[in-house]
Write a protein that holds these residues in place. Sequence first.
Motif, PDB file in Angstrom:
ATOM      1  N   LEU A  50       1.140  -1.242  -0.091  1.00 42.25           N
ATOM      2  CA  LEU A  50      -0.046  -0.371   0.258  1.00 42.25           C
ATOM      3  C   LEU A  50       0.925   1.078   0.108  1.00 42.25           C
ATOM      4  O   LEU A  50       0.309   2.116  -0.710  1.00 42.25           O
ATOM      5  CB  LEU A  50      -0.903   0.183   1.128  1.00 42.25           C
ATOM      6  N   GLY A  51       1.849   1.411   0.995  1.00 43.46           N
ATOM      7  CA  GLY A  51       2.463   1.987   0.713  1.00 43.46           C
ATOM      8  C   GLY A  51       3.832   2.674  -0.411  1.00 43.46           C
ATOM      9  O   GLY A  51       3.721   4.057  -1.514  1.00 43.46           O
ATOM     10  N   PHE A  52       4.285   1.400  -0.884  1.00 48.24           N
ATOM     11  CA  PHE A  52       4.394   1.561  -2.643  1.00 48.24           C
ATOM     12  C   PHE A  52       3.337   2.208  -3.592  1.00 48.24           C
ATOM     13  O   PHE A  52       3.370   2.446  -4.201  1.00 48.24           O
ATOM     14  CB  PHE A  52       4.909   0.812  -3.105  1.00 48.24           C
ATOM     15  N   ALA A  53       2.050   1.906  -3.358  1.00 50.44           N
ATOM     16  CA  ALA A  53       1.151   2.556  -4.500  1.00 50.44           C
ATOM     17  C   ALA A  53       1.203   3.806  -4.614  1.00 50.44           C
ATOM     18  O   ALA A  53       0.351   4.413  -5.014  1.00 50.44           O
ATOM     19  CB  ALA A  53      -0.088   1.233  -4.367  1.00 50.44           C
ATOM     20  N   TYR A  54       0.945   3.600  -2.904  1.00 49.35           N
ATOM     21  CA  TYR A  54       0.539   5.413  -2.277  1.00 49.35           C
ATOM     22  C   TYR A  54       1.950   6.866  -3.371  1.00 49.35           C
ATOM     23  O   TYR A  54       0.850   7.672  -3.219  1.00 49.35           O
ATOM     24  CB  TYR A  54       0.450   5.982  -1.222  1.00 49.35           C
ATOM     25  N   ALA A  55       3.327   5.668  -3.223  1.00 50.84           N
ATOM     26  CA  ALA A  55       3.784   6.780  -3.000  1.00 50.84           C
ATOM     27  C   ALA A  55       3.550   6.533  -5.150  1.00 50.84           C
ATOM     28  O   ALA A  55       3.844   7.896  -5.888  1.00 50.84           O
ATOM     29  CB  ALA A  55       5.051   6.089  -3.427  1.00 50.84           C
ATOM     30  N   ALA A  56       3.904   5.664  -5.779  1.00 49.55           N
ATOM     31  CA  ALA A  56       3.215   5.424  -7.110  1.00 49.55           C
ATOM     32  C   ALA A  56       2.095   6.588  -7.994  1.00 49.55           C
ATOM     33  O   ALA A  56       2.311   7.013  -8.485  1.00 49.55           O
ATOM     34  CB  ALA A  56       2.554   3.768  -7.720  1.00 49.55           C
ATOM     35  N   THR A  57       0.629   6.110  -7.064  1.00 48.04           N
ATOM     36  CA  THR A  57      -0.140   7.583  -6.765  1.00 48.04           C
ATOM     37  C   THR A  57       0.386   8.700  -6.818  1.00 48.04           C
ATOM     38  O   THR A  57       0.088  10.361  -7.512  1.00 48.04           O
ATOM     39  CB  THR A  57      -1.278   7.223  -6.239  1.00 48.04           C
ATOM     40  N   VAL A  58       1.545   9.673  -5.982  1.00 48.49           N
ATOM     41  CA  VAL A  58       1.438  10.838  -6.402  1.00 48.49           C
ATOM     42  C   VAL A  58       2.492  10.956  -7.334  1.00 48.49           C
ATOM     43  O   VAL A  58       1.963  12.372  -7.350  1.00 48.49           O
ATOM     44  CB  VAL A  58       1.838  10.661  -4.680  1.00 48.49           C
ATOM     45  N   ALA A  59       3.493  10.101  -7.208  1.00 49.17           N
ATOM     46  CA  ALA A  59       4.342  10.603  -8.531  1.00 49.17           C
ATOM     47  C   ALA A  59       3.487  10.897  -9.780  1.00 49.17           C
ATOM     48  O   ALA A  59       3.530  11.797 -10.845  1.00 49.17           O
ATOM     49  CB  ALA A  59       5.249   8.923  -8.194  1.00 49.17           C
ATOM     50  N   ALA A 105       6.236  18.422  -7.118  1.00 45.94           N
ATOM     51  CA  ALA A 105       6.139  18.480  -5.739  1.00 45.94           C
ATOM     52  C   ALA A 105       5.583  16.597  -5.674  1.00 45.94           C
ATOM     53  O   ALA A 105       5.694  16.274  -4.947  1.00 45.94           O
ATOM     54  CB  ALA A 105       4.530  19.447  -5.616  1.00 45.94           C
ATOM     55  N   GLY A 106       5.085  15.923  -7.414  1.00 48.47           N
ATOM     56  CA  GLY A 106       4.604  15.103  -7.409  1.00 48.47           C
ATOM     57  C   GLY A 106       6.059  14.154  -6.654  1.00 48.47           C
ATOM     58  O   GLY A 106       5.836  13.103  -6.339  1.00 48.47           O
ATOM     59  N   VAL A 107       6.943  13.958  -7.632  1.00 47.26           N
ATOM     60  CA  VAL A 107       7.982  13.790  -8.047  1.00 47.26           C
ATOM     61  C   VAL A 107       8.881  13.606  -6.373  1.00 47.26           C
ATOM     62  O   VAL A 107       9.212  12.803  -5.822  1.00 47.26           O
ATOM     63  CB  VAL A 107       9.113  13.873  -8.757  1.00 47.26           C
ATOM     64  N   LEU A 108       9.160  15.118  -5.525  1.00 42.83           N
ATOM     65  CA  LEU A 108       9.102  14.816  -4.355  1.00 42.83           C
ATOM     66  C   LEU A 108       8.430  13.966  -3.509  1.00 42.83           C
ATOM     67  O   LEU A 108       9.016  13.354  -2.330  1.00 42.83           O
ATOM     68  CB  LEU A 108       9.128  16.250  -3.808  1.00 42.83           C
TER      69      LEU A 108
END
Length: 93
Positions: free
Chosen positions: A5-14, A32-35
Motif C-alpha cells: 500500500l505504501g508503494f502504491a501510495y507513492a506511485a499514485t502521488v508521483a 511536488a509529485g516527484v518529491l
Amino acid sequence: MADILGFAYAATVAAGGMIGYFKAGSIPSLAAGVLFGGLAGFGAYQTTNDPRNVSVTLATSVVLSGLMGYRFLNSGKFMPAGLVASLRLVYKV
C-alpha cells in the motif's frame, strides 16, 4: 513483507505530479509529485525493513494531506486535491 500500500501510495502521488505536468505544463506539480512520491516511496521502503519505522511515511502523508486538503477547500474540486487528501484516510500508517 513489502509495504504494498505504501508503494502504491507513492506511485499514485508521483503519477499525479506527472499527469499535472503533461496536462497543464505545471512544473510545480511535477516537482511536488516527484518529491512527495519519492519521500513516500522511501518511507514505504523503511516500513518494509522495519514495520515500526513509520516516521517518514507519516510525515509525508500528513504534510501532503494538509496541503491538498487546503487546496480542495479553496477550489472545491475533488480532482486532484480532494483525492490526494482523502488517500491519507485510506492509507493508515
